[in-house]
Design a protein around this motif. Structure first.
Motif, PDB file in Angstrom:
ATOM      1  N   GLN A  51     -61.631 -12.073 -70.866  1.00 42.97           N
ATOM      2  CA  GLN A  51     -61.359 -11.304 -69.669  1.00 42.97           C
ATOM      3  C   GLN A  51     -59.798 -11.287 -69.647  1.00 42.97           C
ATOM      4  OE1 GLN A  51     -62.941  -9.007 -68.064  1.00 42.97           O
ATOM      5  NE2 GLN A  51     -64.625  -9.474 -69.411  1.00 42.97           N
ATOM      6  N   ARG A  94     -64.887   6.124 -73.976  1.00 44.92           N
ATOM      7  CA  ARG A  94     -65.507   7.470 -73.604  1.00 44.92           C
ATOM      8  C   ARG A  94     -64.785   8.621 -74.636  1.00 44.92           C
ATOM      9  NH1 ARG A  94     -65.290   7.320 -66.973  1.00 44.92           N
ATOM     10  NH2 ARG A  94     -67.451   6.045 -66.980  1.00 44.92           N
ATOM     11  N   ARG A 118     -55.241  -4.434 -71.325  1.00 45.11           N
ATOM     12  CA  ARG A 118     -55.505  -3.467 -70.688  1.00 45.11           C
ATOM     13  C   ARG A 118     -56.601  -3.550 -69.459  1.00 45.11           C
ATOM     14  NH1 ARG A 118     -57.091   1.366 -74.869  1.00 45.11           N
ATOM     15  NH2 ARG A 118     -58.466  -0.256 -75.227  1.00 45.11           N
ATOM     16  N   PRO A 119     -56.471  -3.096 -68.392  1.00 50.76           N
ATOM     17  CA  PRO A 119     -57.678  -3.251 -67.383  1.00 50.76           C
ATOM     18  C   PRO A 119     -58.803  -2.177 -67.751  1.00 50.76           C
ATOM     19  CG  PRO A 119     -55.317  -1.984 -66.536  1.00 50.76           C
ATOM     20  CD  PRO A 119     -55.279  -2.043 -67.921  1.00 50.76           C
ATOM     21  N   ALA A 120     -59.851  -2.743 -67.036  1.00 46.03           N
ATOM     22  CA  ALA A 120     -61.156  -2.288 -67.518  1.00 46.03           C
ATOM     23  C   ALA A 120     -61.331  -0.775 -67.536  1.00 46.03           C
ATOM     24  CB  ALA A 120     -62.209  -2.925 -66.715  1.00 46.03           C
ATOM     25  N   SER A 121     -60.649  -0.099 -66.615  1.00 47.95           N
ATOM     26  CA  SER A 121     -60.869   1.194 -66.625  1.00 47.95           C
ATOM     27  C   SER A 121     -60.133   1.915 -67.769  1.00 47.95           C
ATOM     28  CB  SER A 121     -60.109   1.810 -64.987  1.00 47.95           C
ATOM     29  OG  SER A 121     -58.679   1.289 -65.189  1.00 47.95           O
ATOM     30  N   GLU A 122     -59.037   1.324 -68.275  1.00 47.80           N
ATOM     31  CA  GLU A 122     -58.378   1.820 -69.411  1.00 47.80           C
ATOM     32  C   GLU A 122     -59.360   1.714 -70.790  1.00 47.80           C
ATOM     33  OE1 GLU A 122     -54.398   0.852 -70.019  1.00 47.80           O
ATOM     34  OE2 GLU A 122     -53.973   1.344 -68.018  1.00 47.80           O
ATOM     35  N   GLU A 123     -59.993   0.600 -70.742  1.00 45.97           N
ATOM     36  CA  GLU A 123     -60.939   0.512 -71.904  1.00 45.97           C
ATOM     37  C   GLU A 123     -61.954   1.373 -71.729  1.00 45.97           C
ATOM     38  OE1 GLU A 123     -61.877  -3.471 -72.880  1.00 45.97           O
ATOM     39  OE2 GLU A 123     -59.738  -4.397 -71.993  1.00 45.97           O
ATOM     40  N   ILE A 124     -62.489   1.413 -70.600  1.00 40.74           N
ATOM     41  CA  ILE A 124     -63.737   2.244 -70.270  1.00 40.74           C
ATOM     42  C   ILE A 124     -63.167   3.940 -70.818  1.00 40.74           C
ATOM     43  CG2 ILE A 124     -65.124   3.535 -68.804  1.00 40.74           C
ATOM     44  CD1 ILE A 124     -65.406   0.783 -67.162  1.00 40.74           C
ATOM     45  N   GLU A 125     -62.188   4.283 -70.217  1.00 37.05           N
ATOM     46  CA  GLU A 125     -61.682   5.556 -71.033  1.00 37.05           C
ATOM     47  C   GLU A 125     -61.540   5.617 -72.239  1.00 37.05           C
ATOM     48  OE1 GLU A 125     -61.146   9.352 -70.292  1.00 37.05           O
ATOM     49  OE2 GLU A 125     -61.823   8.123 -68.758  1.00 37.05           O
TER      50      GLU A 125
END
Length: 73
Positions: free
Chosen positions: A41, A56, A46-53
């Protein structure tokens, strides 16, 4: 005369052996796994939101690729 056989451990003895085995093996494994989790972690750039994007977008690209190969058949 002393018997040469040792008695089979009963319930309380087996419980103590199980607790010692958990302390010797379970706790260190959990600590190592927790340490690896926190290390991964903290290593993430990158923050988690960027990785999720990013994931996607990759999924969408793969869906388009699969749909394109289906239409070619």
């Amino acid at each position: 005369m002393v018997p040469l056989q040792v008695g089979v451990p009963g319930g309380p003895e087996l419980l103590i052996i199980l607790l010692i085995a958990i302390l010797l093996f379970g706790v260190p494994i959990a600590l190592v796994a927790g340490g690896l989790y926190f290390y991964r972690q903290s290593k993430s750039d990158r923050p988690a939101s960027e990785e999720i994007e990013a994931l996607r977008r990759e999924v969408e690209r793969l869906r388009e690729e699969v749909e394109g190969s289906d239409s070619e058949e």
